[in-house]
Design an enzyme around this catalytic site. Structure first.
Site, PDB file in Angstrom:
ATOM      1  N   SER A 136     -18.555   4.374   1.866  1.00  0.00           N
ATOM      2  CA  SER A 136     -19.754   3.533   1.895  1.00  0.00           C
ATOM      3  C   SER A 136     -20.456   3.611   3.250  1.00  0.00           C
ATOM      4  CB  SER A 136     -19.377   2.086   1.574  1.00  0.00           C
ATOM      5  OG  SER A 136     -18.509   1.582   2.575  1.00  0.00           O
TER       6      SER A 136
ATOM      7  N   HIS B 127      -8.205   6.643  11.058  1.00  0.00           N
ATOM      8  CA  HIS B 127      -7.730   5.263  11.007  1.00  0.00           C
ATOM      9  C   HIS B 127      -6.214   5.150  10.850  1.00  0.00           C
ATOM     10  CE1 HIS B 127     -12.060   4.018   9.642  1.00  0.00           C
ATOM     11  NE2 HIS B 127     -11.963   4.238  10.938  1.00  0.00           N
TER      12      HIS B 127
ATOM     13  N   GLY C   3     -16.981   9.871  -1.057  1.00  0.00           N
ATOM     14  CA  GLY C   3     -16.364   8.588  -1.360  1.00  0.00           C
ATOM     15  C   GLY C   3     -16.251   7.627  -0.196  1.00  0.00           C
TER      16      GLY C   3
ATOM     17  N   ARG D 171       0.848  -1.206   0.000  1.00  0.00           N
ATOM     18  CA  ARG D 171       0.000   0.000   0.000  1.00  0.00           C
ATOM     19  C   ARG D 171       0.890   1.265   0.000  1.00  0.00           C
ATOM     20  NH1 ARG D 171      -2.506  -3.712  -0.240  1.00  0.00           N
ATOM     21  NH2 ARG D 171      -2.574  -2.934  -2.340  1.00  0.00           N
TER      22      ARG D 171
ATOM     23  N   ASN E 296      -9.126   7.782   5.520  1.00  0.00           N
ATOM     24  CA  ASN E 296      -8.029   7.291   4.680  1.00  0.00           C
ATOM     25  C   ASN E 296      -6.692   7.382   5.406  1.00  0.00           C
ATOM     26  OD1 ASN E 296     -10.008   7.048   2.816  1.00  0.00           O
ATOM     27  ND2 ASN E 296      -9.433   8.854   1.621  1.00  0.00           N
TER      28      ASN E 296
HETATM   29  N1  APR Z   1     -15.343   9.035  -6.423  1.00  0.00           N
HETATM   30  C1  APR Z   1     -16.076   9.034  -5.279  1.00  0.00           C
HETATM   31  N2  APR Z   1     -16.437   7.908  -4.646  1.00  0.00           N
HETATM   32  C2  APR Z   1     -16.040   6.738  -5.185  1.00  0.00           C
HETATM   33  C3  APR Z   1     -15.275   6.664  -6.365  1.00  0.00           C
HETATM   34  C4  APR Z   1     -14.923   7.883  -7.004  1.00  0.00           C
HETATM   35  N3  APR Z   1     -14.198   7.918  -8.125  1.00  0.00           N
HETATM   36  N4  APR Z   1     -15.056   5.349  -6.635  1.00  0.00           N
HETATM   37  C5  APR Z   1     -15.649   4.633  -5.663  1.00  0.00           C
HETATM   38  N5  APR Z   1     -16.264   5.461  -4.782  1.00  0.00           N
HETATM   39  C6  APR Z   1     -17.023   5.155  -3.568  1.00  0.00           C
HETATM   40  C7  APR Z   1     -17.780   3.847  -3.589  1.00  0.00           C
HETATM   41  O1  APR Z   1     -19.046   4.010  -4.252  1.00  0.00           O
HETATM   42  C8  APR Z   1     -17.948   3.556  -2.102  1.00  0.00           C
HETATM   43  O2  APR Z   1     -19.142   4.120  -1.573  1.00  0.00           O
HETATM   44  O3  APR Z   1     -16.133   5.044  -2.502  1.00  0.00           O
HETATM   45  C9  APR Z   1     -16.724   4.272  -1.483  1.00  0.00           C
HETATM   46  C10 APR Z   1     -15.676   3.318  -0.963  1.00  0.00           C
HETATM   47  O4  APR Z   1     -16.202   2.599   0.107  1.00  0.00           O
HETATM   48  P1  APR Z   1     -15.269   1.614   0.955  1.00  0.00           P
HETATM   49  O5  APR Z   1     -14.434   0.812   0.028  1.00  0.00           O
HETATM   50  O6  APR Z   1     -16.137   0.905   1.913  1.00  0.00           O
HETATM   51  O7  APR Z   1     -14.269   2.619   1.702  1.00  0.00           O
HETATM   52  P2  APR Z   1     -14.507   3.452   3.033  1.00  0.00           P
HETATM   53  O8  APR Z   1     -15.923   3.856   3.195  1.00  0.00           O
HETATM   54  O9  APR Z   1     -13.478   4.524   3.046  1.00  0.00           O
HETATM   55  O10 APR Z   1     -14.135   2.371   4.134  1.00  0.00           O
HETATM   56  C11 APR Z   1     -14.108   2.730   5.483  1.00  0.00           C
HETATM   57  O11 APR Z   1     -13.181   0.607   6.034  1.00  0.00           O
HETATM   58  O12 APR Z   1     -11.717  -1.138   5.617  1.00  0.00           O
HETATM   59  C12 APR Z   1     -11.940   0.002   6.318  1.00  0.00           C
HETATM   60  O13 APR Z   1     -10.367   1.174   7.480  1.00  0.00           O
HETATM   61  C13 APR Z   1     -10.877   1.025   6.182  1.00  0.00           C
HETATM   62  O14 APR Z   1     -11.102   3.414   6.366  1.00  0.00           O
HETATM   63  C14 APR Z   1     -11.619   2.266   5.753  1.00  0.00           C
HETATM   64  C15 APR Z   1     -13.038   1.985   6.210  1.00  0.00           C
END
Ligand code: APR
Length: 233
Positions: free
Chosen positions: A173, A106, A171, A58, A89
């Protein structure tokens, strides 16, 4: 008049267009790796080499990437508002784009710490190897909050959400708590902008007044919202 406060809550999606994979999308990291193998204290006890390798990959990838227009637009917003970025992030793309107040919930990929003493933290841009130790002689581990570990920055983040005149979510979920629960602290009258191609209406967003959803990528959606807010400033 005092500048209005904006809190920005970001997740992996804001860095996707910089080339960093998200976690839960179809091409996400949690499709390739099992969380339990690389992102828990049990994984670290069981197979630390695998954990180090995961974060070494990473870190190498991060050092090859650049902020994208979404990171830069948020940095620009500081000209008009008091902006506080609270990110899930572990990358440093907000900082590199020029944002001055960034709180990492995190952890940070470009730091490591002693596995024994959490206060021994070091900047680190190289691979971490088994046998690399801190001043106290204990093994170095990623400066990352794993599943099952407390999110120490949460308490610091709460007042930033409570005093937000405007909130922006980008961005994420909204699946991971306690982080996602921070949205519940935004005052009910404050508008929330949520930019994500696949937005998720989490518990905190249900029945929310003044919710503006932009179902699009960060690189286009964030500059649009920033432009709108600039006109209102
Ligand atoms: N622009 C904006 N959003 C985007 C894009 C983009 N180009 N591409 C993908 N996404 C969105 C997806 O639709 C999704 O809703 O980014 C989100 C990513 O979600 P996750 O992968 O679940 O990431 P995140 O919400 O940051 O996860 C939270 O989970 O595993 C742990 O510790 C890790 O901090 C992380 C936490």
């Amino acid at each position: 008049m005092a500048l209005k406060n904006i809190v920005v809550f970001t997740g992996a999606g804001i860095s996707a267009e910089s080339g960093l994979r998200t976690f839960r999308d179809s091409d996400g990291l949690w499709e390739e790796y099992d969380i339990r193998d690389v992102a828990t204290p049990e994984a670290w006890r069981r197979n630390p080499q695998l954990v180090l390798q995961f974060y070494n990959e990473r870190r190498r990838k991060l050092l090859q990437t650049q902020p994208n227009p979404a990171h830069y637009a948020l940095a620009d917003l500081e000209k008009y508002y008091d902006v506080y970025i609270v990110t899930q992030n572990i990358d440093d793309l907000h900082e590199r784009a020029g944002s001055s107040r960034v709180l990492h919930l995190h952890g940070e990929l470009l730091k490591v710490r002693s596995e024994r003493d959490p206060s021994l933290v070091y900047e680190w841009r190289e691979d971490v190897h088994w046998g690399d130790v801190a001043e106290d002689g204990a093994q170095l581990r990623p400066y990352v909050v794993w599943f099952g570990e407390p999110v120490d920055a949460f308490e610091e983040a709460v007042p930033l959400f409570e005093s937000a005149d405007i909130a922006i979510i980008v961005g994420t979920s909204l699946q991971v708590y306690p982080a996602a629960g921070l949205i519940g602290y935004v005052p009910p009258e404050s508008p929330i902008y949520y930019i994500d191609p696949r937005p998720v209406i989490s518990y905190e967003l249900q029945n929310r007044q003044n919710l503006h959803i932009l179902a699009e990528k960060a690189s286009t959606g964030v500059p649009k919202v920033v432009e709108e807010l600039r006109k209102l400033a």
